[in-house]
Design an enzyme around this catalytic site. Sequence first.
Site, PDB file in Angstrom:
ATOM      1  N   GLU A  96     -45.839  85.234  -5.988  1.00 32.75           N
ATOM      2  CA  GLU A  96     -46.246  86.633  -6.030  1.00 32.75           C
ATOM      3  C   GLU A  96     -45.567  87.361  -7.197  1.00 32.75           C
ATOM      4  O   GLU A  96     -44.563  86.866  -7.731  1.00 32.75           O
ATOM      5  CB  GLU A  96     -45.841  87.314  -4.712  1.00 32.75           C
ATOM      6  CG  GLU A  96     -46.492  86.716  -3.466  1.00 32.75           C
ATOM      7  CD  GLU A  96     -47.947  87.170  -3.286  1.00 32.75           C
ATOM      8  OE1 GLU A  96     -48.625  87.510  -4.271  1.00 32.75           O
ATOM      9  OE2 GLU A  96     -48.409  87.163  -2.127  1.00 32.75           O
TER      10      GLU A  96
ATOM     11  N   ASP B 242     -49.230  74.866  -2.180  1.00 28.77           N
ATOM     12  CA  ASP B 242     -48.526  75.734  -1.237  1.00 28.77           C
ATOM     13  C   ASP B 242     -48.967  75.501   0.206  1.00 28.77           C
ATOM     14  O   ASP B 242     -49.952  74.805   0.472  1.00 28.77           O
ATOM     15  CB  ASP B 242     -48.737  77.212  -1.619  1.00 28.77           C
ATOM     16  CG  ASP B 242     -50.200  77.549  -1.948  1.00 28.77           C
ATOM     17  OD1 ASP B 242     -51.086  76.727  -1.645  1.00 28.77           O
ATOM     18  OD2 ASP B 242     -50.439  78.626  -2.494  1.00 28.77           O
TER      19      ASP B 242
HETATM   20  C1  GLP Z   1     -54.364  82.054  -1.894  1.00 29.76           C
HETATM   21  C2  GLP Z   1     -53.792  80.756  -2.465  1.00 29.76           C
HETATM   22  C3  GLP Z   1     -53.945  80.680  -3.962  1.00 29.76           C
HETATM   23  C4  GLP Z   1     -55.359  81.068  -4.346  1.00 29.76           C
HETATM   24  C5  GLP Z   1     -55.610  82.490  -3.955  1.00 29.76           C
HETATM   25  C6  GLP Z   1     -56.984  83.014  -4.364  1.00 29.76           C
HETATM   26  O1  GLP Z   1     -53.470  83.082  -1.826  1.00 29.76           O
HETATM   27  N1  GLP Z   1     -52.422  80.574  -2.128  1.00 29.76           N
HETATM   28  O2  GLP Z   1     -53.625  79.375  -4.400  1.00 29.76           O
HETATM   29  O3  GLP Z   1     -55.544  80.900  -5.730  1.00 29.76           O
HETATM   30  O4  GLP Z   1     -55.511  82.547  -2.537  1.00 29.76           O
HETATM   31  O5  GLP Z   1     -57.910  82.702  -3.387  1.00 29.76           O
HETATM   32  P1  GLP Z   1     -59.472  82.790  -3.527  1.00 29.76           P
HETATM   33  O6  GLP Z   1     -59.861  81.622  -4.339  1.00 29.76           O
HETATM   34  O7  GLP Z   1     -59.963  82.710  -2.130  1.00 29.76           O
HETATM   35  O8  GLP Z   1     -59.775  84.086  -4.191  1.00 29.76           O
END
Ligand code: GLP
Length: 245
Positions: free
Chosen positions: A143, A67
């Site tokens: 989402e 993304d």
């Molecule tokens: C973002 C990314 C996701 C990721 C998520 C969790 O929103 N788009 O791909 O898995 O955050 O992030 P973290 O690993 O910082 O908890």
Amino acid sequence: MRIYCGKDYEGASRIAANIISAQVIMKPDCVLGLATGSTPIGTYEQLIKWYEKGDLDFSAVHSINLDEYRGLKPDNDQSYRYFMNTHLFDSINIDKKNTFVPDGTEPDADKACKDYDEIIRSHGGIDLQVLGLGHNGHIGFNEPADSFCKGTQCVKLAESTISANARFFASADEVPKEAYTMGIGSIMQAKKVIVIVSGEGKAEIVKKAFLGPVTPQVPASILQLHNDVILVGDEAALAEYYKAV
Ligand code: GLP
């Protein structure tokens, strides 16, 4: 689903890096689906260490990221392209021409999504997809929704995602409100999926996603239907899952 538990973040990161390494060694020209977020940083650091030791060669690897924030330029230090360059690509011998992240600067959302689906298709799909897990169960930026989206889509980020990701920006107001994300269909078509989770903050959603009902309200729950998923976590993130099984 196979589950591997590391004692702590470092332990889980090493297990995840081992699985990615195995993929690169077994198929040097593989297509890796890569993720951003704070969770995979330790995994990428470990891969860099093994690359520096001479144990890994990324010269024939292609990567397709999940993304990108809509509107951010690649040189913006909060863009996911910038994240991938600084946390991994700049430190290994992958050819940057073979690394793909959705084009956040493309204003035409339909075009951005179609172009990205064509990139995934022309690579013959993804061999190993790395995923983190959002607190609301999102994968990539898919989402909670009324249905699972097949292809790349432009999403409105949930308020909870904006506040969770605000820690990387000067303020929540600066977090882009939209993103382009690979669809659930493309993720499900990956031959193998590895989900990395860390910290007690993820414990409830891990249980919900992998033991609860399969529903687009918890996008990661669809992974229960994938036949080759590996969940890698530390003790804190897997605690509620283990209590419930
Ligand atoms: C973002 C990314 C996701 C990721 C998520 C969790 O929103 N788009 O791909 O898995 O955050 O992030 P973290 O690993 O910082 O908890």
